[in-house]
Design a protein around this motif. Sequence first.
Motif, short mmCIF file in Angstrom:
data_model
loop_
_atom_site.label_atom_id
_atom_site.label_comp_id
_atom_site.label_asym_id
_atom_site.label_seq_id
_atom_site.Cartn_x
_atom_site.Cartn_y
_atom_site.Cartn_z
N GLY A 181 67.36 -12.83 -46.47
CA GLY A 181 67.92 -13.95 -47.22
C GLY A 181 66.99 -14.36 -48.32
O GLY A 181 65.89 -13.81 -48.49
N PRO A 182 67.38 -15.35 -49.10
CA PRO A 182 66.59 -15.74 -50.28
C PRO A 182 65.27 -16.41 -49.92
O PRO A 182 65.16 -17.06 -48.88
N CYS A 183 64.30 -16.24 -50.80
CA CYS A 183 63.04 -16.97 -50.65
C CYS A 183 63.34 -18.45 -50.53
O CYS A 183 62.84 -19.12 -49.63
N SER A 184 64.19 -18.96 -51.44
CA SER A 184 64.54 -20.37 -51.44
C SER A 184 66.06 -20.54 -51.53
O SER A 184 66.73 -19.80 -52.25
N VAL A 185 66.56 -21.50 -50.79
CA VAL A 185 67.96 -21.92 -50.97
C VAL A 185 67.98 -22.81 -52.20
O VAL A 185 67.32 -23.85 -52.24
N GLU A 186 68.73 -22.38 -53.23
CA GLU A 186 68.67 -23.07 -54.52
C GLU A 186 69.91 -23.93 -54.81
O GLU A 186 69.79 -25.10 -55.18
N THR A 187 71.08 -23.33 -54.65
CA THR A 187 72.33 -24.04 -54.91
C THR A 187 73.35 -23.59 -53.87
O THR A 187 73.19 -22.53 -53.24
#
Length: 366
Positions: free
Chosen positions: A21-27
């Motif tokens: 999954g993504p490094c950071s949840v952004e949107t």
Amino acid sequence: MNTLQMNEWIGTASKPIIIAGPCSVETPEQLDQTVNYLVKEGIRIIRGGVWKPRTRPNSFEGVGEIALPWIREAKSKYGVQFAIEVASPYHVEKALEYGIDMLWIGARSTVNPFTVQDLADALRGVDIPVWVKNPVNPDIALWIGALERLNRAGVKKLGAIHRGFSNFNDSIYRNSPTWQIPLEFKTQFPEIPLLNDPSHISGKRDLILPVSQMALDLNFDGLIIESHINPDQAWSDSAQQLIPADLGKLIAQLQTRIATVNNPLLESQLEVIREHIDEVDRELLEVLGRRMKLVEKAGEYKKLNNVAIFQMERWKKVFETRPIWASSLQINQEFVKELYKLIHTESIKKQEEIMEGKLQESISRK
């Protein structure tokens, strides 16, 4: 530590375990699209940073708890499990409130026993899997200590993540893998599942495949890999994230190895090779023993003639010539450099003991 076996809590006995999954949840849109495509690649456990401990205060530190409703919606929509990093009791409280399935403790937290104890206290009595990343510095005791604190607080579903170690001399990796440390960890705690984080070790996506394969060759239980729907536009760590389709291709290329040999003929052949290795090891130690005797002779000579232990020109000559000799024998030069650093340290120690003996003799005469 009295932990559960991996297949008693991870939800599957198959290996390798893949968390992505993504490094950071952004949107909400970025999360939804990334999870959608990861599920199509067969990923069932999603990772995502909500709170991001960063080195500099002006760096993106995650969107915070506003991401938790987005995660809850994605979990419901796609039927996946979700793992996030926690670094404070408040993070733990909010993660549990929103039904996060797994937690991990990051490298910057593992290095601080006070932080780990606060997290352990917050998790007391909670039945949730917790993964612990190795500390940023190569200290296995801190890593083990963090797991012990959690275990004493009643956390039984424990796992470990090897994400590499800070090393300013490493020009290849973002964080040096230093494989001997996770292998020592696995030797001491074979019952604890161990994942590799090739994204944080590599720092760039073209190294993720070879690092991942090395981890599986070393019998790690799985991988945690960063994946983003549009890595080049990611708000953090863009260079080390893969698009879901490329992650799927990477997984397809990975080869898993058998952990034990059940073929009698193969086992017999391996045993013969191992016996030869044992013989060579004994010869190596005998040669090393002879070298140390010569080191002691040199120490006695220095002692009698009041010569300093450390001779810079001599050390430079040894350090320059041995890797060249190694290369001619098709032995890795970097390995030989590290080996001779250890040999030199032991040689200095032996000569110090001889010099200390001279000092004690002088004191006794007085």
